[in-house]
Design a protein around this motif. Sequence first.
Motif, PDB file in Angstrom:
ATOM      1  N   ARG A   1       0.861  -1.189   0.000  1.00 61.27           N
ATOM      2  CA  ARG A   1       0.000   0.000   0.000  1.00 61.27           C
ATOM      3  C   ARG A   1       0.893   1.234   0.000  1.00 61.27           C
ATOM      4  NH1 ARG A   1      -4.129   0.456   4.444  1.00 61.27           N
ATOM      5  NH2 ARG A   1      -5.145   1.754   2.884  1.00 61.27           N
TER       6      ARG A   1
ATOM      7  N   PHE B   1       1.307   5.488  -0.083  1.00 57.39           N
ATOM      8  CA  PHE B   1       0.599   6.670   0.409  1.00 57.39           C
ATOM      9  C   PHE B   1       1.187   7.955  -0.161  1.00 57.39           C
ATOM     10  CE2 PHE B   1      -0.508   3.286   3.168  1.00 57.39           C
ATOM     11  CZ  PHE B   1      -1.823   3.541   3.509  1.00 57.39           C
TER      12      PHE B   1
ATOM     13  N   VAL C   1      11.165   7.076   2.151  1.00 58.16           N
ATOM     14  CA  VAL C   1      10.357   6.257   3.066  1.00 58.16           C
ATOM     15  C   VAL C   1      10.548   6.769   4.488  1.00 58.16           C
ATOM     16  CG1 VAL C   1       9.862   3.941   3.927  1.00 58.16           C
ATOM     17  CG2 VAL C   1      10.715   4.252   1.581  1.00 58.16           C
ATOM     18  N   ALA C   2       9.486   7.367   5.042  1.00 59.62           N
ATOM     19  CA  ALA C   2       9.587   7.856   6.421  1.00 59.62           C
ATOM     20  C   ALA C   2       8.968   6.860   7.391  1.00 59.62           C
ATOM     21  CB  ALA C   2       8.888   9.199   6.562  1.00 59.62           C
ATOM     22  N   ILE C   3       7.885   6.227   6.964  1.00 61.47           N
ATOM     23  CA  ILE C   3       7.223   5.238   7.817  1.00 61.47           C
ATOM     24  C   ILE C   3       7.008   3.980   6.987  1.00 61.47           C
ATOM     25  CG2 ILE C   3       5.144   4.700   9.160  1.00 61.47           C
ATOM     26  CD1 ILE C   3       4.815   7.683   9.699  1.00 61.47           C
ATOM     27  N   LEU C   4       7.414   2.858   7.586  1.00 65.76           N
ATOM     28  CA  LEU C   4       7.268   1.558   6.930  1.00 65.76           C
ATOM     29  C   LEU C   4       6.499   0.654   7.891  1.00 65.76           C
ATOM     30  CD1 LEU C   4       8.271  -0.480   4.660  1.00 65.76           C
ATOM     31  CD2 LEU C   4      10.101  -1.038   6.261  1.00 65.76           C
ATOM     32  N   LEU C   5       5.332   0.223   7.464  1.00 67.75           N
ATOM     33  CA  LEU C   5       4.543  -0.670   8.320  1.00 67.75           C
ATOM     34  C   LEU C   5       4.418  -2.025   7.639  1.00 67.75           C
ATOM     35  CD1 LEU C   5       1.559   1.705   9.327  1.00 67.75           C
ATOM     36  CD2 LEU C   5       3.713   1.368  10.555  1.00 67.75           C
TER      37      LEU C   5
ATOM     38  N   GLY D   1       0.531  -3.312   9.494  1.00 63.96           N
ATOM     39  CA  GLY D   1       0.085  -2.237  10.380  1.00 63.96           C
ATOM     40  C   GLY D   1       1.010  -1.940  11.539  1.00 63.96           C
TER      41      GLY D   1
ATOM     42  N   ASP E   1       5.122  -1.218  13.037  1.00 63.83           N
ATOM     43  CA  ASP E   1       6.403  -0.698  12.575  1.00 63.83           C
ATOM     44  C   ASP E   1       7.226  -1.827  11.966  1.00 63.83           C
ATOM     45  OD1 ASP E   1       8.527   1.101  12.239  1.00 63.83           O
ATOM     46  OD2 ASP E   1       9.452   0.396  14.094  1.00 63.83           O
ATOM     47  N   GLY E   2       7.673  -1.645  10.742  1.00 67.47           N
ATOM     48  CA  GLY E   2       8.415  -2.697  10.059  1.00 67.47           C
ATOM     49  C   GLY E   2       9.885  -2.338   9.904  1.00 67.47           C
TER      50      GLY E   2
ATOM     51  N   PHE F   1      13.371  -2.631   7.411  1.00 65.75           N
ATOM     52  CA  PHE F   1      13.702  -2.782   5.994  1.00 65.75           C
ATOM     53  C   PHE F   1      14.242  -4.189   5.687  1.00 65.75           C
ATOM     54  CE2 PHE F   1      13.646   1.796   6.513  1.00 65.75           C
ATOM     55  CZ  PHE F   1      13.046   2.235   5.343  1.00 65.75           C
TER      56      PHE F   1
ATOM     57  N   PHE G   1       5.040   5.153   3.572  1.00 69.02           N
ATOM     58  CA  PHE G   1       4.649   6.563   3.641  1.00 69.02           C
ATOM     59  C   PHE G   1       5.870   7.455   3.441  1.00 69.02           C
ATOM     60  CE2 PHE G   1       0.566   5.692   5.724  1.00 69.02           C
ATOM     61  CZ  PHE G   1       0.798   4.420   6.239  1.00 69.02           C
TER      62      PHE G   1
END
Lengths: 225, 74
Positions: free
Chosen positions: B6, B8, B43-47, B50, B52-53, B55, B68
């Motif tokens: 997904r 964003f 990439v500031a936020i990686l889930l 849902g 926190d992921g 890399f 995101f």
Amino acid sequence: MEKRYLKNENMLSREENMSLRGKKVIVVGCGGLGGHIIEQLARLGVGHITAIDGDVFDESNLNRQLLSNVENIGKSKALTAKEHIEKVNPDVEVNAIQVFLDESNAEDLIKGHDVICDALDNLSTRMLLQKYAEKLNIPMVYGAIAGWYGQVTTIFPGDNIIGSIYHGSNKGIEQELGNPSFTPALVASIEVSEVVKILTGKGQLLRNRFLMINLLDQEYEVFDL
Amino acid sequence: MQIKVRLFATLREGRGKELIMDLEPGLNPQLVIDLLQIKRDEVAILLVNGMDGKFDQQLKDGDTVSIFPPVGGG
């Protein structure tokens, strides 16, 4: 109860409304988000607002910054906020401080407040704000904008939301997209609703939840963290 | 394995909103962003599902990766 607060009385009780008069909120940044936040807090009757910004208004602010106008270009954003609120609601005491928040002054500026409201324009200062919010045990409402997009979350001491999920970059896609009039107004409004709920203990906060706003596709999604 | 990606905000431009990708088992989100030609600093936020992921975490069949870009203005 003064007539000025009559329209607040059906959603907040008289006691809740009155309690706002004794609350202290610090708004860090008096630009796009900050102008709307300060205006809304003052109209709610939050008794003490500390407005922090070392910057002055520039012509490029006129597209979105509520407190800017053609007559105050070059004037302090924080002092303008104070003068404006004196006309909007004299019940409210605004302490305008014309500085940028940094490591040397953050603790002194923040201490003594009930809630911290983030209206900054970069991640590194938000990290600093979260650090001192945690140290001083004060909840913080985070808001960020870029073009059509916005984010809001509410951070309590110990949550460390920014550090735990945010990677890298100090600046974001706002560098390319800029910011229009409507995104700051919306994100500021959501931030203020969070501040009111923290101050009154009502409702469900965006704590450990991240609201992502996409006005281009009209999508609003809350992620549980 | 099949994962859902997904995207964003501006990361949707030229890529779409939601993608289904067939990958070799055990591959990670870094490979996903490489395949999508997204730079690491975009990439500031990686889930992942849902949460926190990382890399370099191993993905499994059915995972959802949400990406995101940084949003920093005020």
